[in-house]
Design a protein around this motif. Structure first.
Motif, PDB file in Angstrom:
ATOM      1  N   UNK A  12     135.328  97.397  43.914  1.00 40.20           N
ATOM      2  CA  UNK A  12     134.763  97.519  42.565  1.00 40.20           C
ATOM      3  C   UNK A  12     133.772  96.398  42.272  1.00 40.20           C
ATOM      4  N   UNK A  13     134.032  95.205  42.802  1.00 39.75           N
ATOM      5  CA  UNK A  13     133.086  94.099  42.632  1.00 39.75           C
ATOM      6  C   UNK A  13     131.771  94.413  43.355  1.00 39.75           C
ATOM      7  N   UNK A  14     131.866  94.938  44.565  1.00 38.14           N
ATOM      8  CA  UNK A  14     130.669  95.286  45.335  1.00 38.14           C
ATOM      9  C   UNK A  14     129.881  96.399  44.649  1.00 38.14           C
ATOM     10  N   UNK A  15     130.580  97.400  44.112  1.00 37.48           N
ATOM     11  CA  UNK A  15     129.909  98.492  43.410  1.00 37.48           C
ATOM     12  C   UNK A  15     129.163  97.950  42.186  1.00 37.48           C
ATOM     13  N   UNK A  16     129.794  97.049  41.456  1.00 38.59           N
ATOM     14  CA  UNK A  16     129.152  96.467  40.271  1.00 38.59           C
ATOM     15  C   UNK A  16     127.938  95.620  40.674  1.00 38.59           C
ATOM     16  N   UNK A  17     128.070  94.822  41.711  1.00 33.25           N
ATOM     17  CA  UNK A  17     126.937  94.002  42.168  1.00 33.25           C
ATOM     18  C   UNK A  17     125.773  94.879  42.608  1.00 33.25           C
ATOM     19  N   UNK A  18     126.083  95.983  43.303  1.00 36.11           N
ATOM     20  CA  UNK A  18     125.036  96.908  43.743  1.00 36.11           C
ATOM     21  C   UNK A  18     124.334  97.526  42.534  1.00 36.11           C
ATOM     22  N   UNK A  42     120.961  94.761  48.436  1.00 30.75           N
ATOM     23  CA  UNK A  42     121.366  96.111  48.062  1.00 30.75           C
ATOM     24  C   UNK A  42     121.819  96.892  49.300  1.00 30.75           C
ATOM     25  N   UNK A  43     121.037  96.811  50.361  1.00 31.38           N
ATOM     26  CA  UNK A  43     121.374  97.513  51.597  1.00 31.38           C
ATOM     27  C   UNK A  43     122.667  96.961  52.200  1.00 31.38           C
ATOM     28  N   UNK A  44     122.836  95.659  52.175  1.00 32.76           N
ATOM     29  CA  UNK A  44     124.065  95.051  52.691  1.00 32.76           C
ATOM     30  C   UNK A  44     125.273  95.521  51.889  1.00 32.76           C
ATOM     31  N   UNK A  45     125.138  95.600  50.580  1.00 35.07           N
ATOM     32  CA  UNK A  45     126.250  96.047  49.746  1.00 35.07           C
ATOM     33  C   UNK A  45     126.603  97.506  50.007  1.00 35.07           C
ATOM     34  N   UNK A  46     125.625  98.317  50.359  1.00 36.39           N
ATOM     35  CA  UNK A  46     125.937  99.707  50.719  1.00 36.39           C
ATOM     36  C   UNK A  46     126.879  99.738  51.915  1.00 36.39           C
ATOM     37  N   UNK A  47     126.629  98.867  52.891  1.00 36.89           N
ATOM     38  CA  UNK A  47     127.509  98.787  54.061  1.00 36.89           C
ATOM     39  C   UNK A  47     128.885  98.251  53.708  1.00 36.89           C
ATOM     40  N   UNK A  48     128.930  97.260  52.841  1.00 37.77           N
ATOM     41  CA  UNK A  48     130.209  96.692  52.402  1.00 37.77           C
ATOM     42  C   UNK A  48     131.034  97.765  51.692  1.00 37.77           C
ATOM     43  N   UNK A  49     130.385  98.512  50.803  1.00 40.36           N
ATOM     44  CA  UNK A  49     131.081  99.551  50.042  1.00 40.36           C
ATOM     45  C   UNK A  49     131.628 100.629  50.980  1.00 40.36           C
TER      46      UNK A  49
END
Length: 65
Positions: A12-18, A42-49
Protein backbone atom coordinates in the motif's frame (compact mmCIF):
# COMPACT_ATOMS: atom_id res chain seq x y z
CA UNK A 1 11.53 -12.99 6.85
CA UNK A 2 8.64 -10.54 6.52
CA UNK A 3 5.13 -11.54 7.48
CA UNK A 4 2.03 -10.98 5.33
CA UNK A 5 0.94 -7.83 7.19
CA UNK A 6 4.32 -6.18 6.62
CA UNK A 7 4.19 -7.06 2.92
CA UNK A 8 0.67 -5.65 2.61
CA UNK A 9 1.75 -2.41 4.32
CA UNK A 10 4.72 -2.14 1.96
CA UNK A 11 2.40 -2.78 -0.99
CA UNK A 12 0.00 0.00 0.00
CA UNK A 13 2.92 2.35 0.65
CA UNK A 14 4.37 1.58 -2.79
CA UNK A 15 0.98 2.09 -4.46
CA UNK A 16 0.61 5.47 -2.75
CA UNK A 17 4.14 6.55 -3.70
CA UNK A 18 3.49 5.54 -7.31
CA UNK A 19 0.24 7.55 -7.31
CA UNK A 20 2.06 10.63 -5.97
CA UNK A 21 4.81 10.32 -8.60
CA UNK A 22 2.24 9.95 -11.37
CA UNK A 23 0.37 13.01 -10.11
CA UNK A 24 3.60 15.05 -9.88
CA UNK A 25 4.57 14.02 -13.41
CA UNK A 26 1.20 15.10 -14.81
CA UNK A 27 0.87 18.36 -12.86
CA UNK A 28 4.38 19.82 -12.70
CA UNK A 29 6.77 21.07 -15.31
CA UNK A 30 10.18 19.65 -14.56
CA UNK A 31 13.60 19.69 -16.06
CA UNK A 32 14.74 16.78 -18.16
CA UNK A 33 16.64 15.41 -15.16
CA UNK A 34 13.55 15.79 -12.98
CA UNK A 35 11.39 13.97 -15.53
CA UNK A 36 13.95 11.18 -15.81
CA UNK A 37 14.10 10.75 -12.02
CA UNK A 38 10.31 10.61 -11.68
CA UNK A 39 9.96 8.12 -14.54
CA UNK A 40 12.78 5.95 -13.19
CA UNK A 41 11.20 5.84 -9.72
CA UNK A 42 7.72 5.25 -11.16
CA UNK A 43 8.98 2.31 -13.22
CA UNK A 44 10.85 0.86 -10.23
CA UNK A 45 7.71 1.08 -8.10
CA UNK A 46 5.75 -0.82 -10.74
CA UNK A 47 8.20 -3.69 -10.27
CA UNK A 48 8.02 -3.44 -6.48
CA UNK A 49 4.21 -3.53 -6.59
CA UNK A 50 4.15 -6.53 -8.90
CA UNK A 51 6.63 -8.39 -6.70
CA UNK A 52 4.77 -7.64 -3.48
CA UNK A 53 1.48 -8.75 -5.04
CA UNK A 54 3.18 -11.99 -6.04
CA UNK A 55 4.61 -12.47 -2.54
CA UNK A 56 1.20 -12.11 -0.89
CA UNK A 57 -0.36 -14.31 -3.60
CA UNK A 58 -2.55 -11.66 -5.22
CA UNK A 59 -1.16 -12.64 -8.61
CA UNK A 60 0.13 -15.93 -9.99
CA UNK A 61 2.37 -14.50 -12.73
CA UNK A 62 6.00 -14.43 -11.65
CA UNK A 63 7.44 -10.90 -11.31
CA UNK A 64 10.25 -11.47 -13.80
CA UNK A 65 7.90 -12.37 -16.62
Amino acid sequence: MRNRDECERMLWDAVERKRVLEQDFKERRMSTKGNAAVLRNYTALRGVIKTLRWVISEIEEEPLE
